[in-house]
Design a protein around this motif. Structure first.
Motif, PDB file in Angstrom:
ATOM      1  N   GLY A  11       0.930  -0.869   0.169  1.00 24.65           N
ATOM      2  CA  GLY A  11      -0.783  -0.059  -0.654  1.00 24.65           C
ATOM      3  C   GLY A  11       0.560   1.403  -0.074  1.00 24.65           C
ATOM      4  N   GLY A  13       2.160   2.563  -2.719  1.00 20.12           N
ATOM      5  CA  GLY A  13       2.006   3.367  -3.462  1.00 20.12           C
ATOM      6  C   GLY A  13       2.704   2.778  -4.771  1.00 20.12           C
ATOM      7  N   LYS A  14       3.456   1.749  -4.822  1.00 21.97           N
ATOM      8  CA  LYS A  14       4.592   1.400  -5.578  1.00 21.97           C
ATOM      9  C   LYS A  14       3.209   1.043  -7.436  1.00 21.97           C
ATOM     10  CE  LYS A  14       4.926  -2.971  -3.729  1.00 21.97           C
ATOM     11  NZ  LYS A  14       4.071  -2.872  -2.040  1.00 21.97           N
ATOM     12  N   THR A  15       2.658   0.352  -7.282  1.00 30.28           N
ATOM     13  CA  THR A  15       1.851   0.078  -8.741  1.00 30.28           C
ATOM     14  C   THR A  15       1.806   1.899  -9.073  1.00 30.28           C
ATOM     15  OG1 THR A  15       0.823  -1.502  -8.449  1.00 30.28           O
ATOM     16  CG2 THR A  15      -0.375  -0.404  -9.807  1.00 30.28           C
ATOM     17  N   THR A  16       0.875   2.557  -8.121  1.00 30.81           N
ATOM     18  CA  THR A  16       1.016   4.709  -8.773  1.00 30.81           C
ATOM     19  C   THR A  16       2.025   4.763  -9.296  1.00 30.81           C
ATOM     20  OG1 THR A  16      -0.893   3.931  -7.059  1.00 30.81           O
ATOM     21  CG2 THR A  16      -0.257   6.436  -7.981  1.00 30.81           C
ATOM     22  N   ASP A 172       1.249  14.313  -0.122  1.00 30.42           N
ATOM     23  CA  ASP A 172       0.184  15.347  -0.467  1.00 30.42           C
ATOM     24  C   ASP A 172      -0.571  14.733   0.683  1.00 30.42           C
ATOM     25  OD1 ASP A 172      -1.773  13.266  -1.057  1.00 30.42           O
ATOM     26  OD2 ASP A 172       0.062  12.632  -1.932  1.00 30.42           O
ATOM     27  N   SER A 223       3.374  10.118  -5.456  1.00 31.33           N
ATOM     28  CA  SER A 223       3.190   9.662  -6.814  1.00 31.33           C
ATOM     29  C   SER A 223       2.001   9.366  -7.116  1.00 31.33           C
ATOM     30  CB  SER A 223       4.096   8.315  -6.526  1.00 31.33           C
ATOM     31  OG  SER A 223       2.275   7.610  -5.424  1.00 31.33           O
ATOM     32  N   GLU A 224       0.785   9.940  -6.243  1.00 33.09           N
ATOM     33  CA  GLU A 224      -0.805   9.908  -7.484  1.00 33.09           C
ATOM     34  C   GLU A 224      -0.692  11.657  -8.019  1.00 33.09           C
ATOM     35  OE1 GLU A 224      -3.382   7.698  -5.468  1.00 33.09           O
ATOM     36  OE2 GLU A 224      -4.261   9.631  -4.680  1.00 33.09           O
TER      37      GLU A 224
END
Ligand code: GDP
Ligand code: MG
Length: 247
Positions: A11, A13-16, A172, A223-224
């Motif tokens: 969770g 944020g690796k994929t994002t 953020d 990353s988002e």
């Protein structure tokens, strides 16, 4: 070709990050490919050039071996190594300046088990590579968790024998004050020890060593939202140019 392993707790944020770093690199006119190593992911925001789910299905592994979800995921990665030569020939087809590798949340694969090391070697071959270790801001804002993340990052660096860039992700979600405080911890052990209060001699030495051995400051990103990518990319280029010096 450069290989960038995206690592971090579940969770974080690796994929994002993988998706948005690819978009960023494409804007820089860098050809970028993605390898998905997470056998249990259901939805990916990007189109992978190699997908581990074509080789193993974590849900089938769970059924066939009567395992719970966590052990099934670890077993899935062990199983893919039994098909190393097929995987290697698939991966060898990939042509790109950067290959981003999105990894599963089972961080013990990369921190504590030989599998993670074998798989990273299989993928990168003799090419230059590095890891991005994502600190989840939600965890990192607590001083003890921050230290745990530093230890995890060191453990991964030791295990994979790769230079690691520590990235503070999801900034953020932080107030300016929280962000400043976390970055301050990364810059000086004194700041961190002030926050922790009284610590024993062993922890004191450990913390000093961990902060001293950081080869660069934490890079704050979202990353988002896509913030901080210029600085992150500059650091990636610096590390790749420096090679072994950053190990
Ligand atoms: P992974 O498990 O490490 O691959 O993490 P994901 O990329 O799937 O992200 C986990 C959750 O964190 C998702 O709900 C994302 O939308 C969220 N997330 C990822 N990056 C950020 C970020 O920079 N800021 C915020 N606010 N949320 C993020
Ligand atoms: Mg993921």
């Amino acid at each position: 070709m450069y290989y960038v392993f995206i690592l971090g707790t579940a969770g974080s944020g690796k994929t994002t990050m993988t998706k948005n770093l690819q978009d960023y690199l494409l804007d820089q006119e860098m050809d970028t490919a993605i390898i998905n190593l997470d056998p249990a992911v259901e939805h990916l925001p990007y189109t992978p050039d190699f997908d581990v789910r074509d080789y193993v299905d974590a849900y089938e592994v769970m059924d066939n071996y009567q395992l719970g979800p966590n052990s099934a995921l670890i077993a899935s990665i062990d199983l893919i190594l039994t098909r190393a030569s097929e995987i290697k020939s698939d991966i060898d087809q990939i042509e790109a300046n950067y290959v981003l590798i999105d990894t599963p949340g089972q961080i013990e694969l990369f921190a504590y088990r030989e599998t993670g090391r074998l798989i990273s070697k299989l993928i990168r071959g003799n090419n230059k590579a590095l890891g991005l270790f994502l600190f989840d801001s939600f965890l990192a804002k607590e001083a003890r968790s921050f230290v745990s993340l530093l230890l995890l990052s060191s453990s991964i660096k030791f295990r994979l024998e790769l230079p690691i860039i520590n990235v503070l992700n999801k900034v953020d979600l932080l107030t300016d004050k929280e962000l400043e405080q976390i970055l301050g911890w990364g810059e000086s052990a004194e700041n961190l020890i002030d926050e922790l209060g009284k610590v024993d001699e062993y922890s004191l030495e450990l913390i000093n060593l961990l902060i001293e051995s950081l080869s660069s400051n934490l890079i704050p990103v979202s990353s988002e939202k896509g913030s901080g990518f210029d600085e992150l990319y500059a650091e990636i280029q610096r590390v790749l140019a420096g090679g072994e010096d950053y190990l």
